[in-house]
Design a protein around this motif. Structure first.
Motif, PDB file in Angstrom:
ATOM      1  N   PHE A  89     -48.614 -10.820 -42.635  1.00 41.20           N
ATOM      2  CA  PHE A  89     -49.835 -10.046 -42.379  1.00 41.20           C
ATOM      3  C   PHE A  89     -50.984 -10.854 -41.805  1.00 41.20           C
ATOM      4  O   PHE A  89     -52.009 -10.299 -41.414  1.00 41.20           O
ATOM      5  CB  PHE A  89     -50.284  -9.326 -43.652  1.00 41.20           C
ATOM      6  CG  PHE A  89     -50.581 -10.264 -44.798  1.00 41.20           C
ATOM      7  CD1 PHE A  89     -49.555 -10.672 -45.646  1.00 41.20           C
ATOM      8  CD2 PHE A  89     -51.861 -10.730 -45.013  1.00 41.20           C
ATOM      9  CE1 PHE A  89     -49.816 -11.542 -46.695  1.00 41.20           C
ATOM     10  CE2 PHE A  89     -52.131 -11.599 -46.058  1.00 41.20           C
ATOM     11  CZ  PHE A  89     -51.098 -12.004 -46.896  1.00 41.20           C
ATOM     12  N   VAL A  90     -50.837 -12.166 -41.757  1.00 33.91           N
ATOM     13  CA  VAL A  90     -51.927 -12.976 -41.188  1.00 33.91           C
ATOM     14  C   VAL A  90     -51.351 -14.150 -40.409  1.00 33.91           C
ATOM     15  O   VAL A  90     -50.351 -14.740 -40.814  1.00 33.91           O
ATOM     16  CB  VAL A  90     -52.917 -13.449 -42.289  1.00 33.91           C
ATOM     17  CG1 VAL A  90     -52.253 -14.378 -43.275  1.00 33.91           C
ATOM     18  CG2 VAL A  90     -54.154 -14.091 -41.678  1.00 33.91           C
ATOM     19  N   GLU A  91     -51.956 -14.419 -39.270  1.00 33.89           N
ATOM     20  CA  GLU A  91     -51.505 -15.558 -38.482  1.00 33.89           C
ATOM     21  C   GLU A  91     -52.282 -16.803 -38.876  1.00 33.89           C
ATOM     22  O   GLU A  91     -53.337 -16.717 -39.494  1.00 33.89           O
ATOM     23  CB  GLU A  91     -51.693 -15.261 -36.988  1.00 33.89           C
ATOM     24  CG  GLU A  91     -50.550 -14.425 -36.436  1.00 33.89           C
ATOM     25  CD  GLU A  91     -50.784 -13.983 -35.012  1.00 33.89           C
ATOM     26  OE1 GLU A  91     -51.563 -14.639 -34.303  1.00 33.89           O
ATOM     27  OE2 GLU A  91     -50.188 -12.961 -34.622  1.00 33.89           O
ATOM     28  N   TYR A  93     -54.684 -19.840 -39.118  1.00 35.24           N
ATOM     29  CA  TYR A  93     -56.102 -20.071 -38.770  1.00 35.24           C
ATOM     30  C   TYR A  93     -56.878 -18.789 -38.522  1.00 35.24           C
ATOM     31  O   TYR A  93     -57.954 -18.827 -37.935  1.00 35.24           O
ATOM     32  CB  TYR A  93     -56.230 -20.992 -37.545  1.00 35.24           C
ATOM     33  CG  TYR A  93     -55.408 -22.252 -37.637  1.00 35.24           C
ATOM     34  CD1 TYR A  93     -55.604 -23.140 -38.704  1.00 35.24           C
ATOM     35  CD2 TYR A  93     -54.454 -22.546 -36.699  1.00 35.24           C
ATOM     36  CE1 TYR A  93     -54.848 -24.281 -38.826  1.00 35.24           C
ATOM     37  CE2 TYR A  93     -53.680 -23.698 -36.796  1.00 35.24           C
ATOM     38  CZ  TYR A  93     -53.893 -24.565 -37.861  1.00 35.24           C
ATOM     39  OH  TYR A  93     -53.141 -25.703 -37.965  1.00 35.24           O
ATOM     40  N   GLN A  94     -56.362 -17.629 -38.896  1.00 33.05           N
ATOM     41  CA  GLN A  94     -57.076 -16.371 -38.678  1.00 33.05           C
ATOM     42  C   GLN A  94     -57.788 -15.951 -39.966  1.00 33.05           C
ATOM     43  O   GLN A  94     -57.276 -16.156 -41.060  1.00 33.05           O
ATOM     44  CB  GLN A  94     -56.105 -15.269 -38.249  1.00 33.05           C
ATOM     45  CG  GLN A  94     -55.518 -15.461 -36.859  1.00 33.05           C
ATOM     46  CD  GLN A  94     -56.541 -15.227 -35.771  1.00 33.05           C
ATOM     47  OE1 GLN A  94     -57.304 -14.268 -35.829  1.00 33.05           O
ATOM     48  NE2 GLN A  94     -56.570 -16.102 -34.786  1.00 33.05           N
ATOM     49  N   ARG A  95     -58.957 -15.338 -39.775  1.00 32.81           N
ATOM     50  CA  ARG A  95     -59.692 -14.850 -40.936  1.00 32.81           C
ATOM     51  C   ARG A  95     -59.582 -13.327 -41.079  1.00 32.81           C
ATOM     52  O   ARG A  95     -60.222 -12.711 -41.896  1.00 32.81           O
ATOM     53  CB  ARG A  95     -61.162 -15.279 -40.869  1.00 32.81           C
ATOM     54  CG  ARG A  95     -61.342 -16.744 -41.270  1.00 32.81           C
ATOM     55  CD  ARG A  95     -62.780 -17.166 -41.203  1.00 32.81           C
ATOM     56  NE  ARG A  95     -63.316 -17.017 -39.854  1.00 32.81           N
ATOM     57  CZ  ARG A  95     -64.598 -16.980 -39.565  1.00 32.81           C
ATOM     58  NH1 ARG A  95     -65.487 -17.056 -40.527  1.00 32.81           N
ATOM     59  NH2 ARG A  95     -64.988 -16.861 -38.315  1.00 32.81           N
ATOM     60  N   GLN A  96     -58.809 -12.734 -40.164  1.00 31.25           N
ATOM     61  CA  GLN A  96     -58.543 -11.300 -40.243  1.00 31.25           C
ATOM     62  C   GLN A  96     -57.040 -11.072 -40.194  1.00 31.25           C
ATOM     63  O   GLN A  96     -56.295 -11.907 -39.665  1.00 31.25           O
ATOM     64  CB  GLN A  96     -59.202 -10.570 -39.058  1.00 31.25           C
ATOM     65  CG  GLN A  96     -60.720 -10.524 -39.108  1.00 31.25           C
ATOM     66  CD  GLN A  96     -61.373 -11.624 -38.301  1.00 31.25           C
ATOM     67  OE1 GLN A  96     -60.708 -12.350 -37.568  1.00 31.25           O
ATOM     68  NE2 GLN A  96     -62.675 -11.775 -38.429  1.00 31.25           N
ATOM     69  N   THR A  97     -56.597  -9.934 -40.705  1.00 29.45           N
ATOM     70  CA  THR A  97     -55.158  -9.658 -40.722  1.00 29.45           C
ATOM     71  C   THR A  97     -54.655  -9.309 -39.324  1.00 29.45           C
ATOM     72  O   THR A  97     -55.434  -8.989 -38.430  1.00 29.45           O
ATOM     73  CB  THR A  97     -54.815  -8.488 -41.673  1.00 29.45           C
ATOM     74  OG1 THR A  97     -55.516  -7.316 -41.228  1.00 29.45           O
ATOM     75  CG2 THR A  97     -55.183  -8.789 -43.107  1.00 29.45           C
ATOM     76  N   VAL A  98     -53.350  -9.341 -39.160  1.00 27.48           N
ATOM     77  CA  VAL A  98     -52.708  -8.973 -37.905  1.00 27.48           C
ATOM     78  C   VAL A  98     -53.072  -7.526 -37.545  1.00 27.48           C
ATOM     79  O   VAL A  98     -53.398  -7.209 -36.400  1.00 27.48           O
ATOM     80  CB  VAL A  98     -51.163  -9.122 -38.037  1.00 27.48           C
ATOM     81  CG1 VAL A  98     -50.439  -8.533 -36.843  1.00 27.48           C
ATOM     82  CG2 VAL A  98     -50.794 -10.587 -38.215  1.00 27.48           C
ATOM     83  N   GLU A  99     -53.064  -6.675 -38.577  1.00 29.48           N
ATOM     84  CA  GLU A  99     -53.382  -5.255 -38.387  1.00 29.48           C
ATOM     85  C   GLU A  99     -54.834  -5.077 -37.912  1.00 29.48           C
ATOM     86  O   GLU A  99     -55.119  -4.281 -37.036  1.00 29.48           O
ATOM     87  CB  GLU A  99     -53.169  -4.534 -39.725  1.00 29.48           C
ATOM     88  CG  GLU A  99     -53.014  -3.043 -39.619  1.00 29.48           C
ATOM     89  CD  GLU A  99     -51.665  -2.614 -39.068  1.00 29.48           C
ATOM     90  OE1 GLU A  99     -50.756  -3.461 -38.977  1.00 29.48           O
ATOM     91  OE2 GLU A  99     -51.540  -1.438 -38.714  1.00 29.48           O
ATOM     92  N   TRP A 100     -55.743  -5.825 -38.486  1.00 32.95           N
ATOM     93  CA  TRP A 100     -57.157  -5.791 -38.086  1.00 32.95           C
ATOM     94  C   TRP A 100     -57.259  -6.183 -36.613  1.00 32.95           C
ATOM     95  O   TRP A 100     -57.952  -5.527 -35.834  1.00 32.95           O
ATOM     96  CB  TRP A 100     -57.965  -6.751 -38.964  1.00 32.95           C
ATOM     97  CG  TRP A 100     -59.457  -6.746 -38.723  1.00 32.95           C
ATOM     98  CD1 TRP A 100     -60.390  -6.049 -39.431  1.00 32.95           C
ATOM     99  CD2 TRP A 100     -60.168  -7.472 -37.701  1.00 32.95           C
ATOM    100  NE1 TRP A 100     -61.639  -6.294 -38.914  1.00 32.95           N
ATOM    101  CE2 TRP A 100     -61.553  -7.156 -37.855  1.00 32.95           C
ATOM    102  CE3 TRP A 100     -59.803  -8.353 -36.671  1.00 32.95           C
ATOM    103  CZ2 TRP A 100     -62.540  -7.693 -37.033  1.00 32.95           C
ATOM    104  CZ3 TRP A 100     -60.792  -8.874 -35.848  1.00 32.95           C
ATOM    105  CH2 TRP A 100     -62.141  -8.543 -36.037  1.00 32.95           C
ATOM    106  N   ASN A 101     -56.572  -7.240 -36.242  1.00 30.71           N
ATOM    107  CA  ASN A 101     -56.632  -7.715 -34.860  1.00 30.71           C
ATOM    108  C   ASN A 101     -56.097  -6.697 -33.865  1.00 30.71           C
ATOM    109  O   ASN A 101     -56.644  -6.539 -32.784  1.00 30.71           O
ATOM    110  CB  ASN A 101     -55.864  -9.033 -34.735  1.00 30.71           C
ATOM    111  CG  ASN A 101     -56.741 -10.213 -35.095  1.00 30.71           C
ATOM    112  OD1 ASN A 101     -57.657 -10.563 -34.369  1.00 30.71           O
ATOM    113  ND2 ASN A 101     -56.492 -10.804 -36.244  1.00 30.71           N
TER     114      ASN A 101
END
Ligand SMILES: [Zn+2]
Length: 178
Positions: A89-91, A93-101
């Motif tokens: 659900f998260v890549e 170094y990301q601070r938002q989820t994959v779905e958010w992106n």
């Protein structure tokens, strides 16, 4: 409370606690403990080295923002290598989820303007413009023939090229041209 949730983008994620905070919902999540293959030697390991909580922005649920408090584990291999577990659900170094992106990218293209989109997604206008630039770059190539209808819009931005930008797009397909 301990259940596996099948919310969009959170399939297979274990929710250990859900709290209503003042202005958001806090979901405490972790991945199930599973054998991981060591990226260094290829051996499988289930030994946990440590973990830390990472706060990640997710989408809205019942009109309230959801933040994940993700207990992110690091596994340890016999060879001495330590590495982060896999999470769908998260890549990195990301601070938002994959779905958010995914939702954010869609809104960047379809939304009214960057300010509006940034507000809707509780992020900064600079982030919106930077992401849009990343999205648009591979789409923009030399145009030999203009489409029958073009759309032109200007906006105040802040890129290397200056403070104001103009976008020219195919009015029918909405594809950016320049
Ligand atoms: Zn190893």
């Amino acid at each position: 409370m301990n259940f596996t949730m099948d919310l969009p983008g959170l399939k297979g994620v274990k929710v250990t606690k859900m709290e209503e905070r003042e202005d958001f919902i806090a979901l405490h999540v972790e991945m199930p403990r599973t054998p991981h293959r060591c990226p260094s030697c290829g051996e499988r390991t289930e030994r946990i080295h440590d973990d830390r909580i990472q706060k990640i922005q997710h989408l809205k649920l019942f009109e309230r923002w959801v933040y994940l408090f993700y207990r992110k584990r690091r596994y340890a291999c016999r060879c001495g290598k330590r590495f982060a577990e896999k999470a769908c659900f998260v890549e990195r170094y990301q601070r938002q989820t994959v779905e958010w992106n995914q939702a954010f990218r869609l809104r960047l293209i379809q939304g009214k303007n960057f300010t509006d989109t940034a507000n809707q997604f509780q992020t900064s206008v600079t982030t919106a413009m930077r992401r849009f630039g990343q999205l648009a770059a591979p789409l923009v190539k030399k145009v030999d023939h203009l489409p029958p209808r073009i759309a032109i819009d200007d906006y105040k931005g802040d890129t290397k090229a200056g403070k104001y930008q103009v976008i020219i797009a195919d009015a029918d397909t909405r594809k950016p041209l320049d």
